[in-house]
Design a protein around this motif. Structure first.
Motif, PDB file in Angstrom:
ATOM      1  N   THR A 265      47.518  53.156  20.312  1.00  0.00           N
ATOM      2  CA  THR A 265      47.421  53.912  21.557  1.00  0.00           C
ATOM      3  C   THR A 265      47.302  53.003  22.778  1.00  0.00           C
ATOM      4  O   THR A 265      47.416  53.469  23.889  1.00  0.00           O
ATOM      5  CB  THR A 265      46.201  54.854  21.528  1.00  0.00           C
TER       6      THR A 265
ATOM      7  N   MET B  76      55.935  60.095  27.166  1.00  0.00           N
ATOM      8  CA  MET B  76      55.988  58.937  26.309  1.00  0.00           C
ATOM      9  C   MET B  76      55.620  59.349  24.888  1.00  0.00           C
ATOM     10  O   MET B  76      54.607  59.996  24.657  1.00  0.00           O
ATOM     11  CB  MET B  76      54.997  57.894  26.821  1.00  0.00           C
ATOM     12  N   THR B  77      56.459  58.990  23.951  1.00  0.00           N
ATOM     13  CA  THR B  77      56.150  59.284  22.553  1.00  0.00           C
ATOM     14  C   THR B  77      55.616  58.026  21.880  1.00  0.00           C
ATOM     15  O   THR B  77      56.088  56.923  22.130  1.00  0.00           O
ATOM     16  CB  THR B  77      57.401  59.759  21.797  1.00  0.00           C
ATOM     17  N   LEU B  78      54.609  58.214  21.072  1.00  0.00           N
ATOM     18  CA  LEU B  78      54.006  57.094  20.360  1.00  0.00           C
ATOM     19  C   LEU B  78      54.575  57.032  18.948  1.00  0.00           C
ATOM     20  O   LEU B  78      54.644  58.050  18.260  1.00  0.00           O
ATOM     21  CB  LEU B  78      52.494  57.246  20.312  1.00  0.00           C
ATOM     22  N   LYS B  79      54.982  55.838  18.522  1.00  0.00           N
ATOM     23  CA  LYS B  79      55.525  55.648  17.184  1.00  0.00           C
ATOM     24  C   LYS B  79      54.426  55.158  16.252  1.00  0.00           C
ATOM     25  O   LYS B  79      53.429  54.579  16.689  1.00  0.00           O
ATOM     26  CB  LYS B  79      56.666  54.632  17.215  1.00  0.00           C
TER      27      LYS B  79
ATOM     28  N   VAL C 172      48.746  55.063  14.687  1.00  0.00           N
ATOM     29  CA  VAL C 172      49.453  54.987  15.971  1.00  0.00           C
ATOM     30  C   VAL C 172      48.673  54.088  16.905  1.00  0.00           C
ATOM     31  O   VAL C 172      47.481  54.311  17.136  1.00  0.00           O
ATOM     32  CB  VAL C 172      49.607  56.399  16.587  1.00  0.00           C
TER      33      VAL C 172
END
Length: 66
Positions: A61, A1-4, A59
């Protein structure tokens, strides 16, 4: 999962001497877009005595649903 990046923060610091006492104030303004944060930071640097940081990406989280 990538965090934007969820938003951008510009940190501000102001200090002055009032009645021989140093007064320091800080604030962190948040913006939804990088462009808005850059414009705010540049305007503050040009028009005031505040020290302003470059925009810092934030970001998220954890997402909380109510």
């Amino acid at each position: 999962m990538t965090l934007k990046f969820s938003s951008y923060a510009v940190f501000l610091q102001f200090h002055e001497v009032i009645d021989t006492e140093m007064v320091e104030k800080t604030h962190a303004a948040h913006f939804p877009t990088l462009e808005a944060a850059i414009n705010f930071s540049n305007d503050i640097k040009a028009l005031s005595q505040f020290n302003a940081s470059e925009p810092i990406p934030l970001v998220a989280t954890e997402e909380v649903k109510v």
